[in-house]
Design an enzyme around this catalytic site. Structure first.
Site, PDB file in Angstrom:
ATOM      1  N   ASP A  30      22.167  78.775  67.374  1.00 51.29           N
ATOM      2  CA  ASP A  30      23.091  78.364  68.418  1.00 51.29           C
ATOM      3  C   ASP A  30      24.456  77.777  67.776  1.00 51.29           C
ATOM      4  OD1 ASP A  30      21.427  79.523  70.336  1.00 51.29           O
ATOM      5  OD2 ASP A  30      21.664  77.938  71.752  1.00 51.29           O
ATOM      6  N   ASP A  63      16.249  78.943  65.331  1.00 49.07           N
ATOM      7  CA  ASP A  63      16.796  79.056  66.733  1.00 49.07           C
ATOM      8  C   ASP A  63      17.586  78.011  67.014  1.00 49.07           C
ATOM      9  OD1 ASP A  63      16.534  79.620  69.814  1.00 49.07           O
ATOM     10  OD2 ASP A  63      15.648  77.636  69.724  1.00 49.07           O
ATOM     11  N   TYR A  66       6.618  77.699  67.204  1.00 48.86           N
ATOM     12  CA  TYR A  66       6.581  78.523  68.358  1.00 48.86           C
ATOM     13  C   TYR A  66       5.060  78.982  68.806  1.00 48.86           C
ATOM     14  CZ  TYR A  66      11.411  79.082  69.624  1.00 48.86           C
ATOM     15  OH  TYR A  66      12.714  78.747  70.015  1.00 48.86           O
TER      16      TYR A  66
HETATM   17  C1  IPM Z   1      16.366  82.797  71.382  1.00 44.14           C
HETATM   18  C2  IPM Z   1      16.240  82.156  72.542  1.00 44.14           C
HETATM   19  C3  IPM Z   1      14.407  82.144  72.750  1.00 44.14           C
HETATM   20  C4  IPM Z   1      13.966  81.535  71.582  1.00 44.14           C
HETATM   21  C5  IPM Z   1      13.808  81.714  73.972  1.00 44.14           C
HETATM   22  C6  IPM Z   1      14.477  82.549  75.322  1.00 44.14           C
HETATM   23  C7  IPM Z   1      12.384  81.690  73.830  1.00 44.14           C
HETATM   24  O1  IPM Z   1      16.406  80.829  72.531  1.00 44.14           O
HETATM   25  O2  IPM Z   1      16.150  84.058  71.132  1.00 44.14           O
HETATM   26  O3  IPM Z   1      16.944  82.073  70.513  1.00 44.14           O
HETATM   27  O4  IPM Z   1      13.758  80.094  71.507  1.00 44.14           O
HETATM   28  O5  IPM Z   1      13.685  82.182  70.451  1.00 44.14           O
HETATM   29 MG    MG Z   2      17.887  80.359  71.082  1.00 49.57          MG
END
Ligand code: IPM
Ligand code: MG
Length: 357
Positions: free
Chosen positions: A252, A248, A141
């Site tokens: 999810d 990340d 990142y």
């Molecule tokens: C998260 C989100 C963020 C990330 C985005 C919005 C930049 O997906 O907090 O997981 O990738 O970290």
């Molecule tokens: Mg995310």
């Protein structure tokens, strides 16, 4: 002493869900002697529209000065074609980086009432309680160099750098081991050590630190396998620790085990447990402004703020119990709606939590 909380609602459903968390906090100010002062400001596309940048310097300063930050979500269709340097997400990434919030805790905990709301079979997810510890200020990142360049042959080439230094891995490893000590004493470190040197080193460092926590049982898993295991047998996990990008993605995925991504809270902490709190989900522009979103991840993020930064574990538990009561009452937002339940709006859900407090 009054603690200052900076509220950054952001974009999309951000303002709706944060308003509900603020309602809950205000109720605790009235009834439980919670001593906080809240101030709101802009982040993301909302900040870009006013300041031309997704996070104004004054807002950054307010975040530094505050005791804690509560954020909604950033991003939306409207800003997707902006130059990447001023996209809404950059506002969030700047907050994380400049506040040195390297430790992102994402608890995927299933309320028993939602066991059949998940797309997975109830017996697979019932009793699920995973903590994902995601490194948040390093990895691909933030690695340099990065960009899109044009090669001599005229072809474009996009490139990013996946880099971790030893100290970055060590500090997140300690957070994860300490979290495991307070929970089930099992730590799974997720990497891609069969291909990527960065994570080969990550794995070595985890093994070097492990003897400091002899009670914690450590295992390593490649990220592709971890993604599979999360849906095959998620209850094998207690604490998972991984880098920024894998965290990340896996968080999810893990959120869906809890019924909905609308149920996953998060805390992003610095080395002194100062933090920013935000739901793990995005700004959901498709349902923004419709009072449909699930505010529970944000309300639970506020609970995490009370727990980790504001020293009010009692009130964190109180919020979590109130959420459980509301679920017992059969109230559900659309994302966790099931037959026989009562569908409520975002603000009705917030009101119900306040009433249950
Ligand atoms: C998260 C989100 C963020 C990330 C985005 C919005 C930049 O997906 O907090 O997981 O990738 O970290
Ligand atoms: Mg995310």
């Amino acid at each position: 002493m009054t603690k200052n909380v900076l509220i950054l609602p952001g974009d999309g459903i951000g303002p709706e869900i944060t308003a509900e968390a603020v309602k809950v906090l205000n109720k605790l100010v009235e009834t439980d002697g919670l001593d906080i002062a809240m101030e709101e400001d802009l982040v993301g596309g909302a900040a870009y529209d006013v300041h031309g940048v997704p996070l104004a310097d004054e807002t950054m300063q307010k975040a530094h000065d505050a005791d804690a930050v509560l954020l909604g979500a950033v991003g939306g269709y409207k800003w997707e074609s902006l130059d990447i340097s001023v996209r809404p997400e950059k506002g969030l990434l700047r907050l994380r980086k400049e506040m040195e919030l390297f430790a992102n805790l994402r608890p995927a905990m299933l309320f028993p009432q939602l066991a059949s709301a998940s797309t997975l079979k109830p017996e697979i997810v019932a009793g699920l309680d995973i903590l994902i510890v995601r490194e948040l200020t390093g990895g691909i990142y933030f690695g340099q160099p990065r960009g899109i360049r044009t090669l001599e042959n005229g072809e474009r080439q996009g490139y990013n750098t996946y880099v971790y230094s030893e100290s970055e891995v060590k500090r997140i490893a300690h957070v994860a081991f300490q979290a495991a000590m307070k929970r089930g004493k099992k730590l799974t470190s997720v990497d891609k050590a069969n291909v990527l040197e960065v994570t080969e080193m990550w794995r070595e460092i985890i093994d070097e630190i492990a003897p400091e926590y002899p009670e914690v049982e450590v295992n390593h898993m490649y990220v592709d396998n971890a993604a599979m295991q999360l849906v095959l047998n998620p209850k094998q996990f207690d604490v998972m620790v991984t880098g920024n990008m894998f965290g990340d993605i896996l968080s999810d995925e893990a959120s869906m085990l809890t019924g909905s991504i609308g149920m996953l809270a998060s805390a992003s902490l610095d080395k002194n447990n100062k933090g920013m709190y935000e739901p793990s989900h995005g700004s959901a522009p498709d349902i923004a402004g419709q009072n449909k979103a699930n505010p529970l991840a944000t309300i639970m993020s506020a609970a995490m703020m009370l727990r980790y930064t504001l020293g009010r574990e009692d009130l964190a538990v109180k919020i979590e119990d109130a959420i459980s009561k509301v679920l017992d009452q059969g109230l559900r937002t659309g994302d966790i709606m099931e037959d026989g339940m009562t569908q409520v709006t975002c603000s009705e859900m917030g009101d119900a939590v306040v009433a249950a407090l």
